[in-house]
Structures are given as structure tokens and as C-alpha cells.
Design an enzyme around this catalytic site. Structure first.
Site, short mmCIF file in Angstrom:
data_model
loop_
_atom_site.label_atom_id
_atom_site.label_comp_id
_atom_site.label_asym_id
_atom_site.label_seq_id
_atom_site.Cartn_x
_atom_site.Cartn_y
_atom_site.Cartn_z
N HIS A 21 -26.27 -16.10 20.81
CA HIS A 21 -27.28 -17.09 19.98
C HIS A 21 -26.81 -17.89 19.31
O HIS A 21 -25.58 -18.71 19.57
CB HIS A 21 -27.67 -16.22 18.71
CG HIS A 21 -27.28 -15.06 17.56
ND1 HIS A 21 -26.10 -16.24 17.02
CD2 HIS A 21 -26.41 -14.36 16.96
CE1 HIS A 21 -25.29 -16.27 16.10
NE2 HIS A 21 -25.82 -14.03 15.88
N HIS A 24 -23.59 -18.88 17.10
CA HIS A 24 -22.42 -19.52 18.36
C HIS A 24 -22.18 -20.88 18.51
O HIS A 24 -21.26 -21.61 18.55
CB HIS A 24 -22.77 -18.40 19.22
CG HIS A 24 -22.57 -16.51 18.80
ND1 HIS A 24 -23.26 -16.17 19.47
CD2 HIS A 24 -21.40 -16.16 18.03
CE1 HIS A 24 -23.27 -14.60 18.15
NE2 HIS A 24 -21.92 -14.51 18.31
N CYS A 130 -15.69 0.64 9.97
CA CYS A 130 -16.92 -0.17 10.52
C CYS A 130 -15.89 -0.81 12.15
O CYS A 130 -15.88 -1.94 13.00
CB CYS A 130 -17.12 -1.58 9.92
SG CYS A 130 -18.69 -2.45 10.87
N CYS A 133 -17.56 -4.62 12.88
CA CYS A 133 -16.36 -5.58 12.04
C CYS A 133 -15.18 -5.26 13.10
O CYS A 133 -14.37 -6.41 13.37
CB CYS A 133 -16.07 -5.08 11.28
SG CYS A 133 -17.44 -5.91 10.01
N CYS A 156 -21.51 -0.49 6.25
CA CYS A 156 -21.04 -1.48 5.87
C CYS A 156 -22.01 -3.03 4.97
O CYS A 156 -22.97 -3.19 5.56
CB CYS A 156 -20.29 -1.79 7.35
SG CYS A 156 -19.79 -3.83 7.68
N HIS A 159 -23.12 -5.30 8.50
CA HIS A 159 -23.80 -5.04 9.95
C HIS A 159 -25.03 -3.28 9.53
O HIS A 159 -25.11 -3.36 10.18
CB HIS A 159 -22.17 -4.19 10.27
CG HIS A 159 -21.47 -5.22 11.69
ND1 HIS A 159 -20.38 -5.65 11.59
CD2 HIS A 159 -22.33 -5.48 13.01
CE1 HIS A 159 -20.57 -6.86 12.10
NE2 HIS A 159 -21.03 -6.29 12.97
N LYS A 306 -28.78 -14.46 7.51
CA LYS A 306 -27.67 -14.26 8.68
C LYS A 306 -28.48 -13.85 9.86
O LYS A 306 -29.14 -12.76 9.22
CB LYS A 306 -26.13 -13.27 8.48
CG LYS A 306 -25.81 -14.60 8.94
CD LYS A 306 -23.97 -13.72 8.91
CE LYS A 306 -22.75 -14.14 9.33
NZ LYS A 306 -23.10 -12.85 11.06
N LYS A 309 -27.50 -10.35 16.02
CA LYS A 309 -27.52 -8.66 16.82
C LYS A 309 -28.70 -7.95 17.11
O LYS A 309 -29.18 -7.50 17.22
CB LYS A 309 -26.83 -9.20 17.83
CG LYS A 309 -26.78 -10.53 18.68
CD LYS A 309 -25.16 -11.04 19.68
CE LYS A 309 -23.91 -10.65 19.14
NZ LYS A 309 -22.95 -10.56 20.02
#
Length: 527
Positions: A21, A24, A130, A133, A156, A159, A306, A309
Site C-alpha cells: 500500500h 510501503h 502476536c 508482528c 495486539c 494489529h 494508520k 491491510k
């Protein structure tokens, strides 16, 4: 020790559990702009990027998609991650994959050294893990949800998915031994971790005490096997961090390793701890230099959150480049956001800046000047006559812009560098407005002055093309060609940025050609 003028810059290697996305792409573009600037400054430059392909998350993703981890990684790299580099015009020197044999064999050699030197031991570990992560979590990294599908479970914070309680016999890296060495590093090299907010967070974390790091897993087999115990695979972060040295010849090409290392490393602030704590400790244990710098940039926020995905809030880079183009993508994200801080993305802001700054500001300036040289001098670069104070001011402003932009780039303040250069765009637009070349063209008595004005504006554009080429390479190359600079001075990417403000480089009498709109008007897409 790398040569003094060596500039090795690396992005994090990206996890191939899904497609990229714009978060990145933001990191990739920042690294690319810095690399291009240093290349055109004459530095021995190397840009590394790549993909992280081992670990439990990749294994589970592959199984869920009825394929093998390697086949999944191959497909994602070929269909999404490598095409991303073309989409946003990245000029990388290397692309490392953690499934490359060159990486895996060098990792085994590094591990063997740490094991032989007594930095790795066997022990039992139990903790909250997690999978998103690929990391064991402390309680303050977790939240207990009160409602929804995960009510009553620990999730987490990053996430928003439940953690798993894992207990297994692992191998550990003696990271706790390096607490004081790390604190000494942060003190002696204040710019080792930047920006300051990330540096302060890292220092406080390390001062709180370091535990030894669990570096192996025996519950799954998708990873690099430990050379002394093939029932264990290496922890994915320990594996992935080593890419920065395996790609430049650690253990196989000492000459190239010495030429490149240490690196400037750009990472998202959420993974700064891995790069500024675990990674230098690993290198210290192996008797190697730590990185030159770890810069933890901010997040791209969409709707105040933030991008994620897992939350389906990621925006594909192509959604922007298909409409606005790669140059506009690069310019927008690196000029609109203070590099190092969080920044909010909106379609409205992108469209407004595209129109005001790229189309009307820079693009229209270039089109007007080139068109007037073609109209009033039949496409032949005119000779300047006497320079007035207003012309000399353009020349001196260029010198200041280069000095300020170069200083900003070298401290990774990319947005400040662009702002320093953009002063010239605004100044040249004002210069054209006040000097009124279209009025000068009506009178033979002001013909000499017209030549001075159009030569000054053309030379300003030549310098701008060089200064902005790392940021908007496609538009500046078109401008460079239209000014006749390619035939007279050589390719744009071969121009030294430090030479950009040297006045009088466009030869009088050289041929100027037509210039298409660098940033054409577009219909704003629905956000």
C-alpha cells in the site's frame, strides 16, 4: 569501514503476506530520492530494498490460499512488490529476498559465529505472541477488548487481533549483555537514531532493561534452519535484519562489504525498536559496526488512522499513479509531510497540491518559458545582454537554494529540501510576471533585454531540472530535453547537483524544442 563518500541506504524489507500500500511506497520513494540526490552529488551510492519471506504469518497465509510459502512469496514478489518499484519509479541497485541462497547461506555463517562465540544458548520461553508482528509481546503492548468478536481476549495494539500464548524450548541471543554498549552508542552518536522523538523512546526502552532474545521456533518449519539444530528455524526478525549485510557480501565479498557498510536505514517508526536495539546488538556481538543511522519515519494516516491491510484501509499506489502519475506521487508525499512525523493523506489535498504546485507552479512556468523561446527566437537560445540586479538575484537565489537543499537532504529533511528548491519556482514565476517578456517582445528597442530575461528564465529552469530530478525524474527529464540540455550538456542524471547553480551552462544558440504539459489538468477521482 566504508569510504568517506559512500552512501548506502536501505529500506526495510517488506513482508509478503499481502500486496503493498502507499505506506510501503512512501518509504521506497524517500529512500530513492535520497539515493538519487547522493548519486548526483558524486557519492558512491547503493540503494537496497527487498522482501521478507519467512515466518509463521507467511506460512499461515500460504496455507489459507492453498499453496506453499515459497510459491506464495514468488507470486507476490513477481506480481506486486517488484512492479511497485516501476509504478513509483524507484531506481534501486539491488533487491534482496530472504529466500535467496546468498542470504540464507550468509545468515547461517553469521549464526554459526555467534553460537561459536558463546552468544547463543538454549532455554525455555513462555509468552504472548502476536503472529501479525511475529513478536512476543509485553502486557503493556496489549489491550483487553470489551466487545466484538474478541471480547475478553488480549489483543495486539498494532494489529487488533488476539495474541497466542506460546511455550517452547528455544535458543536465545544474549542481548542483555549489550545494554550499556547500546546506551553508549546513542550518547556518542546522537543522530544514530532519528528523529528525536524516536531516539528518546528507544533510549527509555533500553534504560528499562533488556532481556535476552528468543531467536528460534520449533513449532513450524518455514524458515532458515539453525546450523547446529535443524529441529529449529530462525526467528523471522533475526533472519530479516541480516539482509542489510548479506546483500552486500557479508562472509563472501569482503571488499564490497567494506565499500558499502555501514548503512543509513529508513524504517517505519513502529519497527524502529528492532533496527535500533536488536540489530546493532547483533552486529556488536559479531564484531561489526552498527548502522550509520536508523531513521524511523512517521505513519501515513487515512481518516486519522494508520493504514492497515488487516483493517482493509490500505490504498494501492496505483490508485494514485494511474491518475496523477509517479512524479506527483513522489512530490506530494515528500513535500506535504514533514519527514519523520505522521502525515494525513486525502484525495482533496493531493488534487489541490497537484494543481497549484505542480501544474500551475512548476509545469506552467516551464511551458511558458520554453514556448516564448520558441515563439520569439524560433527555438534558438538567445544571448543575454547586461544583467540587472533582478537577474543577478535569480542567480544568487539558486546558489542559496542548492546549499539549503543539500544540507537538508544530508540530515534526511526531504520536505525541507524540496521547500528550499521550490523558492526558485516561485521566484521565477514572479520574475516572469514583473519582467513581462511578452511586452519586451513588441519593441525592437527592448530586444536585448528580452534575450536576457528569457536566458535567465531558461537557465533557472535548467538548474531547477537538476535540483528536482531526484524528486520528479520524469518531468525534469522532459524539461531537460526541451531546453536542449541533453545535446549540450549530457543526460540529466549525470549532472552534478553541486554544479547546478553555476551560471551560464546553456549554450547560446542551442536548439530548444516544444514541451508538452508536464502536469496536465486532470479530473479529480472520487476519494
Amino acid at each position: 569501514m566504508a569510504a568517506r563518500n559512500s552512501f548506502y541506504i536501505a529500506t526495510p524489507i517488506f513482508y509478503v503476506n499481502d500486496v503493498p500500500h502507499i505506506g510501503h511506497a512512501y518509504t521506497e520513494v524517500a529512500a530513492d530520492v535520497l539515493a538519487r540526490w547522493h548519486r548526483q552529488s558524486g557519492d558512491d551510492t547503493w540503494l537496497l530494498t527487498g522482501t521478507d519471506e519467512h515466518g509463521q504469518k507467511i506460512l499461515r497465509t500460504a496455507v489459507a490460499n492453498d499453496t506453499t510459502p515459497k510459491a506464495w512469496a514468488d507470486k507476490l514478489v513477481a506480481d506486486a512488490w517488484q512492479p511497485l518499484l516501476k509504478t513509483i519509479d524507484i531506481r534501486n541497485d539491488d533487491f534482496i529476498r530472504t529466500t535467496d541462497e546468498r542470504h540464507e547461506s550468509a545468515v547461517v555463517a553469521f549464526l554459526g559465529k555467534l553460537h561459536d562465540d558463546g552468544f547463543i544458548y538454549s532455554g525455555e520461553y513462555e509468552g504472548y505472541y502476536c503472529v501479525g508482528c511475529e513478536e512476543y509481546k509485553q502486557l503493556d503492548d496489549l489491550l483487553e477488548t470489551a466487545e466484538g468478536d474478541y471480547a475478553g481476549q488480549l489483543v495486539c495494539k498494532i494489529h487488533s487481533i488476539p495474541v497466542e500464548v506460546l511455550k517452547e524450548r528455544n535458543y536465545f541471543f544474549k542481548m542483555s549483555q549489550f545494554q550499556q554498549q547500546l546506551l553508549d552508542l546513542y550518547e556518542k552518536q546522537p543522530d544514530f537514531v532519528q528523529p528525536e522523538s524516536v531516539r528518546n523512546e528507544i533510549i527509555q526502552f533500553v534504560k528499562g532493561g533488556l532481556d535476552d532474545l528468543s531467536i528460534s521456533r520449533s513449532s513450524f518449519d518455514w524458515g532458515i534452519k539453525l546450523p547446529w539444530d535443524d529441529s529449529h528455524v530462525l526467528y523471522v526478525w533475526f533472519d530479516a535484519l541480516l539482509n542489510y549485510i548479506t546483500a552486500i557480501g557479508y562472509g563472501t565479498d569482503q571488499e564490497n562489504f567494506d565499500r558499502r557498510w555501514p548503512a543509513t536505514q529508513l524504517v517505519g517508526k513502529d519497527i524502529a525498536r528492532f533496527h535500533a536495539v536488536i540489530w546493532p546488538a547483533m552486529l556488536m556481538a559479531a564484531g561489526l559496526e552498527p548502522p550509520k543511522q536508523v531513521f524511523g519515519h512517521g505513519w501515513l494516516l487515512v481518516g486519522g488512522e494508520k493504514m492497515s491491510k488487516s483493517k482493509l484501509t490500505g490504498i494501492a499506489p496505483q490508485q494514485i499513479t494511474d491518475t496523477f502519475g509517479a512524479d506527483a506521487f513522489r512530490y506530494y508525499f515528500l513535500s506535504a509531510i514533514h519527514f519523520g512525523q505522521d502525515g494525513s493523506f486525502s484525495w482533496e489535498d493531493l488534487a489541490a497540491r497537484y494543481q497549484a504546485e505542480l501544474a500551475n507552479g512548476f509545469g506552467n512556468l516551464a511551458s511558458r518559458v520554453v514556448a516564448m523561446v520558441n515563439r520569439y527566437y524560433d527555438g534558438v537560445m538567445p544571448a543575454p545582454a547586461e544583467y540587472l540586479d533582478v537577474d543577478v538575484k535569480v542567480q544568487s537565489s539558486l546558489a542559496v537554494a542548492y546549499i539549503q537543499a543539500d544540507a537538508a537532504m544530508r540530515r534526511l529533511a526531504i520536505d525541507e529540501a524540496i521547500a528550499a528548491i521550490w523558492v526558485i519556482v516561485d521566484e521565477l514565476n514572479g520574475y516572469i510576471t514583473t519582467q513581462e517578456p511578452w511586452v519586451l517582445a513588441k519593441n525592437d528597442g527592448t530586444r536585448a533585454r528580452l534575450g536576457t530575461v528569457l536566458y535567465t528564465a531558461s537557465e533557472g529552469l535548467r538548474a531547477l531540472a537538476v535540483l528536482l530530478s531526484p524528486v520528479i525524474p520524469q518531468a525534469t527529464t522532459k524539461l531537460w530535453d526541451a531546453l536542449g540540455a541533453t545535446a549540450a550538456l549530457g543526460a540529466l542524471q549525470d549532472q552534478l547537483i553541486s554544479d547546478s547553480s553555476r551560471w551560464g551552462q546553456l549554450p547560446v544558440g542551442s536548439r530548444v524544442s516544444a514541451l508538452e504539459a508536464l502536469f496536465p489538468r486532470i479530473e479529480t477521482p472520487e476519494g
